[in-house]
Design an enzyme around this catalytic site. Structure first.
Site, PDB file in Angstrom:
ATOM      1  N   LYS A  32       2.704 -10.759 -38.453  1.00 28.74           N
ATOM      2  CA  LYS A  32       1.769  -9.903 -39.032  1.00 28.74           C
ATOM      3  C   LYS A  32       1.406 -10.368 -40.366  1.00 28.74           C
ATOM      4  O   LYS A  32       2.233 -11.017 -41.057  1.00 28.74           O
ATOM      5  CB  LYS A  32       2.492  -8.509 -39.270  1.00 28.74           C
ATOM      6  CG  LYS A  32       1.342  -7.415 -39.422  1.00 28.74           C
ATOM      7  CD  LYS A  32       0.882  -6.825 -38.177  1.00 28.74           C
ATOM      8  CE  LYS A  32      -0.279  -5.718 -38.311  1.00 28.74           C
ATOM      9  NZ  LYS A  32      -0.387  -5.223 -36.864  1.00 28.74           N
TER      10      LYS A  32
HETATM   11  P1  NAD Z   1      -9.085   1.452 -39.955  1.00 32.94           P
HETATM   12  O1  NAD Z   1      -9.078   0.824 -41.330  1.00 32.94           O
HETATM   13  O2  NAD Z   1     -10.246   1.120 -39.160  1.00 32.94           O
HETATM   14  O3  NAD Z   1      -9.068   2.908 -40.147  1.00 32.94           O
HETATM   15  C1  NAD Z   1      -8.113   3.777 -41.008  1.00 32.94           C
HETATM   16  C2  NAD Z   1      -8.370   5.140 -40.913  1.00 32.94           C
HETATM   17  O4  NAD Z   1      -7.279   6.036 -41.523  1.00 32.94           O
HETATM   18  C3  NAD Z   1      -9.608   5.526 -42.080  1.00 32.94           C
HETATM   19  O5  NAD Z   1     -10.262   6.394 -41.396  1.00 32.94           O
HETATM   20  C4  NAD Z   1      -8.801   5.890 -43.088  1.00 32.94           C
HETATM   21  O6  NAD Z   1      -9.885   6.941 -43.873  1.00 32.94           O
HETATM   22  C5  NAD Z   1      -7.925   6.514 -42.518  1.00 32.94           C
HETATM   23  N1  NAD Z   1      -6.825   7.158 -43.446  1.00 32.94           N
HETATM   24  C6  NAD Z   1      -6.077   6.515 -44.491  1.00 32.94           C
HETATM   25  N2  NAD Z   1      -5.209   7.104 -45.304  1.00 32.94           N
HETATM   26  C7  NAD Z   1      -5.305   8.312 -44.655  1.00 32.94           C
HETATM   27  C8  NAD Z   1      -4.629   9.797 -44.830  1.00 32.94           C
HETATM   28  N3  NAD Z   1      -3.777   9.792 -45.752  1.00 32.94           N
HETATM   29  N4  NAD Z   1      -4.897  10.927 -44.166  1.00 32.94           N
HETATM   30  C9  NAD Z   1      -6.026  10.575 -43.154  1.00 32.94           C
HETATM   31  N5  NAD Z   1      -6.633   9.419 -42.673  1.00 32.94           N
HETATM   32  C10 NAD Z   1      -6.385   8.494 -43.603  1.00 32.94           C
HETATM   33  O7  NAD Z   1      -7.860   1.006 -39.529  1.00 32.94           O
HETATM   34  P2  NAD Z   1      -7.375   0.960 -37.941  1.00 32.94           P
HETATM   35  O8  NAD Z   1      -7.520  -0.499 -37.351  1.00 32.94           O
HETATM   36  O9  NAD Z   1      -8.051   1.903 -37.168  1.00 32.94           O
HETATM   37  O10 NAD Z   1      -5.631   1.042 -37.864  1.00 32.94           O
HETATM   38  C11 NAD Z   1      -4.983   2.325 -38.007  1.00 32.94           C
HETATM   39  C12 NAD Z   1      -3.863   2.330 -37.495  1.00 32.94           C
HETATM   40  O11 NAD Z   1      -3.823   1.817 -36.142  1.00 32.94           O
HETATM   41  C13 NAD Z   1      -2.817   1.234 -38.339  1.00 32.94           C
HETATM   42  O12 NAD Z   1      -1.460   1.963 -38.389  1.00 32.94           O
HETATM   43  C14 NAD Z   1      -2.752  -0.032 -37.516  1.00 32.94           C
HETATM   44  O13 NAD Z   1      -1.693  -0.740 -37.753  1.00 32.94           O
HETATM   45  C15 NAD Z   1      -2.798   0.682 -36.081  1.00 32.94           C
HETATM   46  N6  NAD Z   1      -3.381  -0.112 -35.222  1.00 32.94           N
HETATM   47  C16 NAD Z   1      -4.672  -0.767 -34.978  1.00 32.94           C
HETATM   48  C17 NAD Z   1      -4.872  -1.622 -34.180  1.00 32.94           C
HETATM   49  C18 NAD Z   1      -6.443  -2.232 -34.025  1.00 32.94           C
HETATM   50  O14 NAD Z   1      -6.672  -2.741 -33.015  1.00 32.94           O
HETATM   51  N7  NAD Z   1      -7.214  -1.803 -34.974  1.00 32.94           N
HETATM   52  C19 NAD Z   1      -4.316  -2.068 -33.056  1.00 32.94           C
HETATM   53  C20 NAD Z   1      -3.032  -1.357 -33.030  1.00 32.94           C
HETATM   54  C21 NAD Z   1      -2.344  -0.712 -34.261  1.00 32.94           C
END
Ligand code: NAD
Length: 418
Positions: free
Chosen positions: A106
Site C-alpha cells: 500500500k
Molecule cells: P473515494 O475517495 O472514491 O470515496 C470516499 C468517500 O467517502 C467520499 O464520498 C467521501 O466524501 C466519503 N467520506 C469521507 N469521510 C467521510 C465521513 N466522515 N463520513 C461520510 N463519508 C465520508 O474512495 P473509495 O475508493 O471509494 O474508498 C473508500 C473506502 O473503500 C476506503 O476505505 C478504501 O480503502 C476502500 N476500498 C476501495 C477500493 C477501490 O477499488 N476504490 C478497493 C478496496 C477498498
C-alpha cells in the site's frame, strides 16, 4: 469517526484472534504481523506559482510469500506510516482469502488533493512514480487506486514508469482507464463484491434481500457502486452519506439520481429525492437490514457499536470497525462480512486487468463479472465453512483463519533464505 485507534494495531489484533485456530508456529505468526519493508520519502514539487512544496509519501511492502506486492495508493491528509502499514497488511490477507496470487502492499501521500490543481497533482504523482520505480514492477509490486486516486493517477504512474524504463508494461499498475490498458468492470468491482458478499450473507442468514433497507456511509467509488448494485439486486437504499453529511428517506431513493446530484453539486446533501438530512453517526445507527461502511477506517468504535441497529454489515471500506466495535457487534450477533472479503472485488478485477495486460488479450465485461462472482461466492462459502468448523461467531476471525493459513503455508513450503 474515531481517530484514536491505530489501524496497524487493529490488523495485528485481528491476526492474533485467528492465531489460536491455526496450525502455524509462533515465529511465523509474528512474521506475518509486520511489513517486510516501508519506503518513506519526501517529494518536492513545483507549484503553479513557481514555489516548491514538500509532501511526505510512503509505500509499504508487507508480504510477498504468495506473489508480487499489490495494493492501492491513497491521497489524504491523514495518511500515516502506521495507516499505510495496516492497509498493506490487509491487502495480504485479502488476496489470500480470495485465492489470488499476490502479496500485499500500500502507498499514500499526505495531502488534501482538493487544494491543488490538476497540473500540481500530475507533477506530484510523476515524482512519486519516479521514487517508486526501483521497487515496483509487473512481477514485483503493482499499485492501484485508493481514496482520492483513480484512473487519471494510474495512467500518470504507468506513463512515468514506461518512459523511465523505456518499455511498454501496462501491468505495472492497475485501475487504468480502458484506453491505457484497464479492464472492463474495474470501476464497479469493489462495490460489486460488497453487494455480492451482502447478498450471500442474507442467503446464509435466511433473510430476504428483496425490499431490505440499506444505509451506505461514503459515496465515492466503493460506496456509490455498492448502493447501485444492491438496489439492482432488489434492496432499498434509504440513506447515504459523504463528507458533506447524510441524506435519508425511509421509503428509499434512487441511488443513481443521488450520484447525479453529487456529480453536479459536489455533495450529496441537498439531494431533492431524499426527505431528511442526518449526521454521520445517525446514519451508522439507523435501523436498517444492511449497513455498508464505505468511507475510511475507524468509522465505528465500541461505543457507537452499542447503538448499531443493522442486522448485516458488509465492509466496503478497509478497517471501518475498531476491534472494540467488532467485539460488541459479535456479542450482539450482527453479521459482519469483513473488508478483506467484502471489498476484495477491487483487487480481484485488478488481478484480471494484470492477467489481460500480460496476455495482451482483453475480456468482455460479462466475463469479468462472471469470474468475479465465482471468486467472491467461493470465498464466502469457505468463510462460512470455517465458521462452522471452528464454531466461530465472527466471520472476520474465520476469514483470517483461512487467509493467514494460506500465507503461512506459502512461507513454510518455500523455506527461508538465507
Ligand atoms: P473515494 O475517495 O472514491 O470515496 C470516499 C468517500 O467517502 C467520499 O464520498 C467521501 O466524501 C466519503 N467520506 C469521507 N469521510 C467521510 C465521513 N466522515 N463520513 C461520510 N463519508 C465520508 O474512495 P473509495 O475508493 O471509494 O474508498 C473508500 C473506502 O473503500 C476506503 O476505505 C478504501 O480503502 C476502500 N476500498 C476501495 C477500493 C477501490 O477499488 N476504490 C478497493 C478496496 C477498498
Amino acid at each position: 469517526m474515531t481517530g484514536d485507534t491505530n489501524p496497524f494495531e487493529s490488523l495485528q489484533s485481528q491476526i492474533d484472534d485467528a492465531a489460536g485456530y491455526l496450525d502455524v508456529g509462533e515465529g511465523v505468526i509474528e512474521r506475518l504481523k509486520h511489513p517486510e519493508r516501508v519506503l518513506e520519502t519526501t517529494l518536492t514539487v513545483e507549484l503553479d506559482d513557481g514555489s516548491l512544496a514538500q509532501f511526505t509519501a510512503f509505500r509499504s511492502q508487507f508480504n510477498g510469500d504468495r506473489g508480487p506486492y499489490k495494493g492501492g495508493i491513497r491521497y489524504h491528509p491523514n495518511v500515516s506510516r502506521d495507516e499505510v502499514k495496516a492497509l498493506s497488511g490487509w491487502m495480504v490477507y485479502k488476496c489470500a482469502v480470495v485465492g489470488i496470487p499476490y502479496g500485499g502492499g500500500k502507498g499514500g501521500i499526505v495531502i488534501d488533493p482538493d487544494e491543488y490543481s490538476a497540473g500540481e497533482l500530475e507533477r506530484l504523482t510523476r515524482t512519486f512514480a519516479t521514487e517508486l520505480r526501483p521497487m515496483i514492477g509487473v512481477d514485483k509490486d503493482i499499485p492501484a487506486p485508493d481514496v482520492n486516486t483513480g484512473q487519471r493517477e494510474m495512467n500518470w504512474i504507468k506513463d512515468s514508469y514506461e518512459t523511465l524504463e523505456n518499455t511498454t508494461e501496462p501491468g505495472v499498475i492497475t485501475g487504468k482507464n480502458i484506453a491505457s490498458g484497464g479492464s472492463e468492470g474495474r470501476v464497479e468491482a469493489t462495490g460489486r463484491s460488497t453487494a455480492i458478499a451482502a447478498r450471500e450473507a442474507f442467503s446464509y442468514l435466511d433473510m430476504d434481500l428483496e425490499g431490505a433497507t440499506v444505509a451506505v456511509q461514503g459515496y465515492g467509488n466503493a460506496g456509490w457502486n455498492a448502493a447501485k448494485l444492491i438496489a439492482e439486486m432488489g434492496a432499498t437504499v434509504v440513506a447515504a452519506s459523504d463528507s458533506s453529511g447524510a441524506i435519508y428517506d425511509p421509503d428509499g431513493f434512487d441511488p443513481v439520481a443521488a450520484k447525479d446530484h453529487k456529480n453536479e453539486t459536489g455533495e450529496l446533501v441537498g439531494f431533492a429525492g431524499a426527505t431528511a438530512e442526518l449526521t454521520n453517526d445517525e446514519l451508522l445507527t439507523l435501523d436498517v437490514d444492511l449497513l455498508i461502511p464505505a468511507a475510511l477506517e475507524n468509522a465505528i468504535d465500541g461505543e457507537l457499536a452499542e447503538d448499531v441497529e443493522a442486522t448485516v454489515i458488509s465492509e466496503a471500506a478497509n478497517g471501518p470497525l475498531t476491534p472494540d466495535a467488532d467485539a460488541v457487534l459479535e456479542e450482539r450477533d450482527v453479521f459482519v462480512v469483513p473488508d478483506i472479503l467484502a471489498n476484495a472485488g477491487g483487487v480481484t478485477v485488478s488481478y484480471f486487468e494484470w492477467v489481460q495486460n500480460r496476455q495482451r488479450f482483453y475480456w468482455t465485461e460479462q466475463k469479468v463479472n462472471e469470474e468475479l462472482e465465482a471468486i467472491i461466492v467461493d470465498a464466502f462459502d469457505a468463510l462460512v465453512e470455517t465458521m462452522d468448523e471452528h464454531d466461530l461467531n465472527s466471520a472476520r476471525t474465520a476469514a483470517y483463519v483461512v487467509a493467514v493459513q494460506r500465507v503461512a503455508d506459502a512461507y513454510e513450503e518455500a523455506g527461508s533464505f538465507p
